[in-house]
Design an enzyme around this catalytic site. Sequence first.
Site, PDB file in Angstrom:
ATOM      1  N   SER A  62       0.818  -1.216   0.000  1.00 19.67           N
ATOM      2  CA  SER A  62       0.000   0.000   0.000  1.00 19.67           C
ATOM      3  C   SER A  62       0.849   1.263   0.000  1.00 19.67           C
ATOM      4  O   SER A  62       1.658   1.451  -0.899  1.00 19.67           O
ATOM      5  CB  SER A  62      -0.962  -0.032   1.185  1.00 19.67           C
ATOM      6  OG  SER A  62      -1.912   1.002   1.055  1.00 19.67           O
ATOM      7  N   HIS A  63       0.703   2.102   1.011  1.00 24.63           N
ATOM      8  CA  HIS A  63       1.385   3.392   1.032  1.00 24.63           C
ATOM      9  C   HIS A  63       2.764   3.325   1.690  1.00 24.63           C
ATOM     10  O   HIS A  63       3.448   4.341   1.798  1.00 24.63           O
ATOM     11  CB  HIS A  63       0.509   4.398   1.778  1.00 24.63           C
ATOM     12  CG  HIS A  63       0.023   3.831   3.071  1.00 24.63           C
ATOM     13  ND1 HIS A  63      -1.104   3.056   3.145  1.00 24.63           N
ATOM     14  CD2 HIS A  63       0.536   3.891   4.312  1.00 24.63           C
ATOM     15  CE1 HIS A  63      -1.283   2.660   4.391  1.00 24.63           C
ATOM     16  NE2 HIS A  63      -0.301   3.151   5.127  1.00 24.63           N
ATOM     17  N   ASP A  68      -2.834   6.646  -3.351  1.00 24.30           N
ATOM     18  CA  ASP A  68      -1.688   6.070  -2.644  1.00 24.30           C
ATOM     19  C   ASP A  68      -0.915   5.056  -3.486  1.00 24.30           C
ATOM     20  O   ASP A  68      -1.167   4.896  -4.680  1.00 24.30           O
ATOM     21  CB  ASP A  68      -2.127   5.450  -1.310  1.00 24.30           C
ATOM     22  CG  ASP A  68      -2.876   4.142  -1.516  1.00 24.30           C
ATOM     23  OD1 ASP A  68      -3.531   4.006  -2.565  1.00 24.30           O
ATOM     24  OD2 ASP A  68      -2.799   3.262  -0.634  1.00 24.30           O
ATOM     25  N   ASP A 111      -0.840   1.821  -4.005  1.00 20.09           N
ATOM     26  CA  ASP A 111      -1.517   0.804  -4.812  1.00 20.09           C
ATOM     27  C   ASP A 111      -2.852   1.296  -5.364  1.00 20.09           C
ATOM     28  O   ASP A 111      -3.620   0.512  -5.929  1.00 20.09           O
ATOM     29  CB  ASP A 111      -1.709  -0.479  -4.010  1.00 20.09           C
ATOM     30  CG  ASP A 111      -2.572  -0.268  -2.776  1.00 20.09           C
ATOM     31  OD1 ASP A 111      -2.547   0.847  -2.217  1.00 20.09           O
ATOM     32  OD2 ASP A 111      -3.288  -1.203  -2.381  1.00 20.09           O
ATOM     33  N   ASP A 125      -5.676   2.560  -3.940  1.00 21.19           N
ATOM     34  CA  ASP A 125      -7.008   2.382  -3.342  1.00 21.19           C
ATOM     35  C   ASP A 125      -7.439   3.551  -2.450  1.00 21.19           C
ATOM     36  O   ASP A 125      -8.615   3.694  -2.155  1.00 21.19           O
ATOM     37  CB  ASP A 125      -7.142   1.030  -2.614  1.00 21.19           C
ATOM     38  CG  ASP A 125      -6.119   0.824  -1.525  1.00 21.19           C
ATOM     39  OD1 ASP A 125      -5.262   1.709  -1.325  1.00 21.19           O
ATOM     40  OD2 ASP A 125      -6.170  -0.235  -0.857  1.00 21.19           O
ATOM     41  N   ARG A 126      -6.493   4.382  -2.001  1.00 18.58           N
ATOM     42  CA  ARG A 126      -6.884   5.519  -1.155  1.00 18.58           C
ATOM     43  C   ARG A 126      -7.013   6.794  -1.990  1.00 18.58           C
ATOM     44  O   ARG A 126      -6.453   6.888  -3.087  1.00 18.58           O
ATOM     45  CB  ARG A 126      -5.846   5.760  -0.058  1.00 18.58           C
ATOM     46  CG  ARG A 126      -5.778   4.631   0.944  1.00 18.58           C
ATOM     47  CD  ARG A 126      -4.885   5.005   2.122  1.00 18.58           C
ATOM     48  NE  ARG A 126      -4.892   3.914   3.099  1.00 18.58           N
ATOM     49  CZ  ARG A 126      -4.405   3.998   4.323  1.00 18.58           C
ATOM     50  NH1 ARG A 126      -3.849   5.128   4.734  1.00 18.58           N
ATOM     51  NH2 ARG A 126      -4.459   2.969   5.149  1.00 18.58           N
ATOM     52  N   LYS A 152     -11.481  -0.555  -1.925  1.00 22.39           N
ATOM     53  CA  LYS A 152     -11.667   0.884  -2.021  1.00 22.39           C
ATOM     54  C   LYS A 152     -10.953   1.347  -3.290  1.00 22.39           C
ATOM     55  O   LYS A 152     -10.067   0.650  -3.788  1.00 22.39           O
ATOM     56  CB  LYS A 152     -11.165   1.591  -0.771  1.00 22.39           C
ATOM     57  CG  LYS A 152      -9.741   1.306  -0.396  1.00 22.39           C
ATOM     58  CD  LYS A 152      -9.478   1.753   1.048  1.00 22.39           C
ATOM     59  CE  LYS A 152      -8.098   1.299   1.516  1.00 22.39           C
ATOM     60  NZ  LYS A 152      -8.080   0.893   2.920  1.00 22.39           N
TER      61      LYS A 152
HETATM   62  C1  G1P Z   1      -5.701   1.448   8.747  1.00 25.85           C
HETATM   63  C2  G1P Z   1      -6.949   2.302   8.646  1.00 25.85           C
HETATM   64  C3  G1P Z   1      -8.122   1.444   8.202  1.00 25.85           C
HETATM   65  C4  G1P Z   1      -7.774   0.756   6.870  1.00 25.85           C
HETATM   66  C5  G1P Z   1      -6.465  -0.001   7.015  1.00 25.85           C
HETATM   67  C6  G1P Z   1      -6.014  -0.585   5.685  1.00 25.85           C
HETATM   68  O1  G1P Z   1      -5.884   0.411   9.684  1.00 25.85           O
HETATM   69  O2  G1P Z   1      -7.244   2.925   9.869  1.00 25.85           O
HETATM   70  O3  G1P Z   1      -9.266   2.235   8.066  1.00 25.85           O
HETATM   71  O4  G1P Z   1      -8.793  -0.127   6.499  1.00 25.85           O
HETATM   72  O5  G1P Z   1      -5.439   0.869   7.487  1.00 25.85           O
HETATM   73  O6  G1P Z   1      -5.814   0.402   4.712  1.00 25.85           O
HETATM   74  P1  G1P Z   1      -5.418   0.509  11.239  1.00 25.85           P
HETATM   75  O7  G1P Z   1      -3.940   0.796  11.246  1.00 25.85           O
HETATM   76  O8  G1P Z   1      -6.179   1.645  11.856  1.00 25.85           O
HETATM   77  O9  G1P Z   1      -5.785  -0.826  11.846  1.00 25.85           O
HETATM   78 ZN    ZN Z   2      -3.482   1.345  -0.374  1.00 30.64          ZN
END
Ligand code: G1P
Ligand code: ZN
Length: 544
Positions: free
Chosen positions: A113-114, A278, A280, A282-283, A377
């Site tokens: 991801s990010h 981000d 990948d 999705d954000r 997402k």
């Molecule tokens: C965090 C975000 C949550 C999201 C997840 C994956 O998780 O708060 O909303 O679904 O990243 O992107 P957390 O670190 O709070 O468990």
């Molecule tokens: Zn992501």
Amino acid sequence: MNINTQATTPFEGQKPGTSGLRKKVKVFQQPGYLENFVQSVFDSIGDFQGQTLVVGGDGRFFNPEAIQIIINMAAANGFARVLVGQNGILSTPAASCVIRKYGAFGGLILSASHNPAGPDEDFGIKYNIANGGPAPEKITDAIYAKTENINAYKTLATPIHVDLSQQAISQVAEMSVEVIDSVSDYAELMQSLFDFDAIRTLLASDFRMCFDAMHAVTGPYAKVILQDMLGASTDSLINCTPLEDFGGGHPDPNLTYAKELVDILYGEHAPDFGAASDGDGDRNMILGKHFFVTPSDSLAILAANAKTAPAYKAGIAGIARSMPTSGAADRVADALGLDCYETPTGWKFFGNLMDSDKVTLCGEESFGTGSNHVREKDGLWAVLFWLNILAVRGQSVENIVTEHWKKFGRNYYSRHDYEAVPTDAANQVMEHVRGQFKSLQGSILAGRKIQTCDDFSYTDPVDQSVSNNQGIRILFEDGSRIIFRLSGTGTQGATIRLYLESYEGDVSKQGMDAQDALADLIIASESISKLQHFTNRSKPTVIT
Ligand code: G1P
Ligand code: ZN
């Protein structure tokens, strides 16, 4: 076929969530490490003989090597076909789209991801099921159990290298490999959802926008969709060449990490609209001229304006938001006579609701928004939805948001993160608040009456599965909330997330800075948690 025996346990005690396995690249480069994870997946997902597997990633360092390993293992394990994005590229929502469109058995998405990328940074891999969404806990638990005693994996005796740079079909042992266009299926889906003509007209006017791909996966998608299909000017796209180290950046679209974009949108010659996605894809973060749209408000505004987009013209079935996400969407659902579901944090909880047509739109406060068009997402989807609304309404981002507040009230909202705190201290904080549930009930705090306090628990309305301990909620009679939750994704120690929300119906009081509007709740949250005391911190690491 090669049976390779060795005994590293990929997770090394880290139980994967639906975001899969995330580790340093160096860890993934250990002989047999990735292979063990992939074999554990293949051993846990049921009978896929003769089926299709989708493979692609966010283009980060080690992506190409990992894909070759996966292709050879998929062939040895009995998949009939692999669909892989050209140059190994598939954004997470595009992978979800491709899995659904081609009826694949599932997909392996290579991303962290990010998280930063590069030889000394992170790599990740996760498995998505046939509906295009993250594997449910039942499967991730099985994968984890498998990794604890795996001692062999299957691959081809003589590895075959597939050229990922050309769209072509080739044969790897008995299996066919199709290198597909990374963007076209996804672009076609977006075109079917939104009013591209209206957006094209908007972008041809004096309206100016800036999209920041943060040197991550959405660059090629933005070029095709925003530039080629919708006519956005070249200078309205920044950082759109994906780099294997994301240019050394941290591609998380928020006010802290997307600083370049924020500076542009708050600068002197600010464009009308700004957005970022981000690593990948999705954000998303949405900005107007000198204006930030909170993700919670964004979800509510998309819901309230859904009928402007062709895909949602007939109305939406319902809305779902994660528990810590503000109640702004609930007010829209109420006004539209729709159900609004409150789920635990994490996109996987939306899957059943979308599969059973209970909801169309979903969102999280953590810059995640999406709909039932895929099961992840979707950053660019949110950007296109906003452009569609702006094109139809012909107003500025700020006007649309303030008009929304006027109509529905404003949910002031902020999240304070305390990152990398000692796990013991984090647990102490949570226990300390729990210990006061009884005495807080009905008492007055920050000038408001507390209605109830609890540990959030969720029963999935579709499969009745129960998820307990999903965060502590202090709920006030006037709709304000203080929430304490431990992150499930942190890699160092524990991360405490404090979520604050208060509702303001009075238009004359809707223009405050969120931190000012929430000041008394911030003080109250410290008094009931002793968070800063237990963690020995004087302020949060990140405020969003
Ligand atoms: C965090 C975000 C949550 C999201 C997840 C994956 O998780 O708060 O909303 O679904 O990243 O992107 P957390 O670190 O709070 O468990
Ligand atoms: Zn992501």
